[in-house]
Design an enzyme around this catalytic site. Structure first.
Site, PDB file in Angstrom:
ATOM      1  N   GLY A 102       0.835  -1.202   0.000  1.00 45.81           N
ATOM      2  CA  GLY A 102       0.000   0.000   0.000  1.00 45.81           C
ATOM      3  C   GLY A 102       0.867   1.248   0.000  1.00 45.81           C
ATOM      4  O   GLY A 102       0.574   2.237  -0.685  1.00 45.81           O
ATOM      5  N   ARG A 130      -7.575  -2.458  -1.662  1.00 43.41           N
ATOM      6  CA  ARG A 130      -7.324  -1.367  -0.712  1.00 43.41           C
ATOM      7  C   ARG A 130      -7.734  -0.009  -1.293  1.00 43.41           C
ATOM      8  O   ARG A 130      -7.491   0.282  -2.462  1.00 43.41           O
ATOM      9  CB  ARG A 130      -5.855  -1.390  -0.294  1.00 43.41           C
ATOM     10  CG  ARG A 130      -5.593  -2.725   0.414  1.00 43.41           C
ATOM     11  CD  ARG A 130      -4.257  -2.803   1.015  1.00 43.41           C
ATOM     12  NE  ARG A 130      -4.123  -1.871   2.123  1.00 43.41           N
ATOM     13  CZ  ARG A 130      -2.975  -1.624   2.720  1.00 43.41           C
ATOM     14  NH1 ARG A 130      -1.877  -2.220   2.313  1.00 43.41           N
ATOM     15  NH2 ARG A 130      -2.930  -0.785   3.725  1.00 43.41           N
ATOM     16  N   SER A 174      -3.044   9.586   8.117  1.00 44.79           N
ATOM     17  CA  SER A 174      -2.365   8.620   7.249  1.00 44.79           C
ATOM     18  C   SER A 174      -1.083   9.206   6.690  1.00 44.79           C
ATOM     19  O   SER A 174      -1.105  10.201   5.954  1.00 44.79           O
ATOM     20  CB  SER A 174      -3.293   8.216   6.089  1.00 44.79           C
ATOM     21  OG  SER A 174      -2.528   7.600   5.066  1.00 44.79           O
ATOM     22  N   ASP A 322       0.304  -0.353  12.996  1.00 45.09           N
ATOM     23  CA  ASP A 322       0.683  -1.651  12.408  1.00 45.09           C
ATOM     24  C   ASP A 322       0.865  -2.736  13.475  1.00 45.09           C
ATOM     25  O   ASP A 322       1.119  -3.893  13.139  1.00 45.09           O
ATOM     26  CB  ASP A 322       1.985  -1.504  11.611  1.00 45.09           C
ATOM     27  CG  ASP A 322       1.774  -0.666  10.356  1.00 45.09           C
ATOM     28  OD1 ASP A 322       0.626  -0.594   9.871  1.00 45.09           O
ATOM     29  OD2 ASP A 322       2.752  -0.073   9.875  1.00 45.09           O
ATOM     30  N   LYS A 349      -6.418  -2.444   6.118  1.00 50.96           N
ATOM     31  CA  LYS A 349      -4.990  -2.787   5.994  1.00 50.96           C
ATOM     32  C   LYS A 349      -4.864  -3.996   5.052  1.00 50.96           C
ATOM     33  O   LYS A 349      -5.764  -4.267   4.286  1.00 50.96           O
ATOM     34  CB  LYS A 349      -4.402  -3.066   7.379  1.00 50.96           C
ATOM     35  CG  LYS A 349      -4.343  -1.808   8.253  1.00 50.96           C
ATOM     36  CD  LYS A 349      -3.377  -0.789   7.681  1.00 50.96           C
ATOM     37  CE  LYS A 349      -3.321   0.479   8.509  1.00 50.96           C
ATOM     38  NZ  LYS A 349      -2.511   1.511   7.850  1.00 50.96           N
ATOM     39  N   ARG A 353      -8.098  -6.208   9.573  1.00 52.75           N
ATOM     40  CA  ARG A 353      -7.376  -6.792  10.722  1.00 52.75           C
ATOM     41  C   ARG A 353      -8.251  -6.984  11.950  1.00 52.75           C
ATOM     42  O   ARG A 353      -7.927  -7.812  12.809  1.00 52.75           O
ATOM     43  CB  ARG A 353      -6.130  -5.963  11.055  1.00 52.75           C
ATOM     44  CG  ARG A 353      -5.048  -6.168  10.026  1.00 52.75           C
ATOM     45  CD  ARG A 353      -3.737  -5.500  10.358  1.00 52.75           C
ATOM     46  NE  ARG A 353      -2.733  -5.922   9.393  1.00 52.75           N
ATOM     47  CZ  ARG A 353      -1.638  -5.240   9.079  1.00 52.75           C
ATOM     48  NH1 ARG A 353      -1.389  -4.078   9.665  1.00 52.75           N
ATOM     49  NH2 ARG A 353      -0.791  -5.720   8.178  1.00 52.75           N
ATOM     50  N   ARG A 394       1.346  -9.457   8.932  1.00 56.49           N
ATOM     51  CA  ARG A 394       1.420  -9.182  10.375  1.00 56.49           C
ATOM     52  C   ARG A 394       0.468 -10.084  11.166  1.00 56.49           C
ATOM     53  O   ARG A 394       0.727 -10.422  12.321  1.00 56.49           O
ATOM     54  CB  ARG A 394       1.136  -7.709  10.652  1.00 56.49           C
ATOM     55  CG  ARG A 394       2.162  -6.783   9.993  1.00 56.49           C
ATOM     56  CD  ARG A 394       2.220  -5.420  10.618  1.00 56.49           C
ATOM     57  NE  ARG A 394       2.861  -4.474   9.715  1.00 56.49           N
ATOM     58  CZ  ARG A 394       4.182  -4.348   9.541  1.00 56.49           C
ATOM     59  NH1 ARG A 394       5.012  -5.123  10.213  1.00 56.49           N
ATOM     60  NH2 ARG A 394       4.657  -3.455   8.694  1.00 56.49           N
TER      61      ARG A 394
END
Ligand code: S3P
Length: 439
Positions: A102, A130, A174, A322, A349, A353, A394
């Site tokens: 991204g 995304r 962001s 993150d 993300k 998530r 992640r």
């Protein structure tokens, strides 16, 4: 049109030994992306040390090579970039593949919007889901012409546009949006200003200064004048706090662990998890603090300590955006409930998530209530089970930690994307004491 997705690969994680050792995690992903971009556009030859050898950052480097930038690799984690100057890129003849990144796609949208040539940015199936409107809107206000599929990739950029500096008050915190606007601003007439609702990582601003662009910034506000040039620089990339985070959580949770992570980047816009873990009871010491290339660094020594649930302060959320997959696992093993709110960004993300972590933790017997902008996680006992990482690097690494604490084996599906940010995670984790193997 999409790039080929990585082959399916699963892990089995199970109880290992206490974690020990002095560990070097790879270079920072955000810094590595930006270093390649600015070095490519600089006048002169730049050297990048500590470059992340991950798929995301290599994809960015490969894009600039396609555009005529010579990049040498004298050793792993080093890049010598022969900058071509702001207007020296050559036109690509086919779509440019950002892979899973991204950051790559959003920042390059800003840069390429200002080029004389047309370009098309594509990515893998996760990146194709995304949202890009957050960068397309401000860029189109600057005069960019970028077509997307209902706000999603691929991005078809029409070159040859004259861009104009704007004052942009971003609604979401962001760093990718801020950076896309600033990179377009390098080519715009007049000043470009970005104001954020909460300060985000300031690597673009800092690195622009290091490459000689007179940008002014304070937390939450950046002013970038037009009409300057970038001059080659030497960039030292710190170890990625977001990669260190998995070991901070794992060593906190696994009894008798004592691990030191070396030369970790300590930019305050990245270290929210440190504050939160300490509030939960973690024992993390900063030793050997210093600075390199204008970035704060420290060795982090973490020892096992029992954790308790807390309400995550909302103002910490952007500084640990993150780290929520790892935090959710910490919360699942903590005493009591942990409440996360104000974190709706987690839904856009590499996977959603909140949903991915909730489904995985439920599969391991943890009680968790989802909210639109977070979750309430009730600490409990992890049992074994199978879960999907949804191809999210992640999430996969977070559940590898869960496996070390679960009563039985944990099978994590679709882990190949760990290579996007932390290629040797499994071997480093095993070296420290994890029980983790390919299924
Ligand atoms: C990044 C910014 C953050 C972060 C991402 C890297 C960057 O994204 O989640 O991993 O390098 O600018 P947002 O800008 O979408 O918050």
């Amino acid at each position: 049109m999409n790039a080929k997705d990585p082959l399916q690969q699963d892990w089995i994680a199970a109880r290992g030994t206490p974690l020990h050792g002095v560990l070097d995690v790879p270079g920072d992903k955000s810094v590595s992306h930006r270093a390649i971009m600015l070095a490519a556009l600089a006048d002169g030859t730049s050297q990048i040390d500590g470059f992340l050898e991950g798929e995301d950052t290599r994809a960015t480097a490969a894009i600039f090579e396609r555009l005529g930038v010579k990049i040498e690799v004298p050793a792993s984690r080093t890049r010598i970039v022969h900058g071509v100057g702001l207007d020296g890129l050559s036109a690509p003849h086919s779509p440019l593949d950002c892979g899973n990144a991204g950051t790559g796609m959003r920042l390059l949208a800003g840069l390429f919007a200002a080029q004389a040539f047309d370009s098309v940015l594509i990515g893998d199936s996760s990146l194709t889901r995304r949202p890009m409107r957050r960068v397309l809107d401000p860029l189109s206000r600057m005069g960019a012409k970028i077509a997307a599929h209902d706000g999603f990739p691929p991005l078809r950029i029409t070159g040859g546009q004259e861009l104009q500096g704007i004052v942009y008050s971003s609604e979401i915190a962001s760093a990718q949006v801020k950076s896309a606007v600033l990179l377009a601003g390098l080519y715009a007439k007049g000043e470009t200003r970005v104001q954020e609702p909460h300060p985000t990582r300031d690597y673009t601003e800092r690195m622009l200064q290091a490459f000689g662009w007179p940008v002014e910034f304070s937390p939450g506000l950046v002013r970038l004048p037009g009409g300057h040039r970038l001059t080659a620089a030497h960039v030292s990339v710190p170890a990625d706090f977001s990669s260190a985070a998995f070991f901070l959580v794992a060593a906190s949770l696994i009894p008798e662990s004592d691990v030191t992570l070396r030369r970790v980047g300590m930019n305050p816009r990245r270290t929210g998890l440190l504050r939160v873990l300490r509030e939960m009871g973690a024992q993390i010491e900063e030793t050997d603090a210093g600075e390199e290339g204008g970035e704060a660094l420290a060795d982090l020594r973490v020892r096992h300590a029992p954790l308790h649930g807390i309400e995550i302060p909302r103002d910490a959320v952007p500084d640990m955006i993150d780290e929520f997959p790892a935090l959710f696992v910490a919360a699942a093993c903590a005493k009591g409930a942990t409440v996360v709110r104000g974190a709706a960004e987690l839904r856009v993300k590499e996977s959603d998530r909140i949903a991915t972590m909730a489904a995985g933790l439920r599969a391991l017997g943890i009680e968790i209530e989802e909210a639109a902008d977070g979750a309430t996680i009730h600490g409990g006992t992890l049992r074994g089970g199978s879960l999907a990482s949804q191809g999210d690097h992640r999430v996969a690494m977070a559940f590898a930690i869960a496996g070390q604490l679960a009563e039985d084996e944990v099978r994590i599906a679709d882990v190949a994307n760990v290579a996007t940010s932390f290629p040797a995670f499994d071997s480093l984790a095993r070296k420290s004491g994890f029980n983790l193997r390919a299924a």
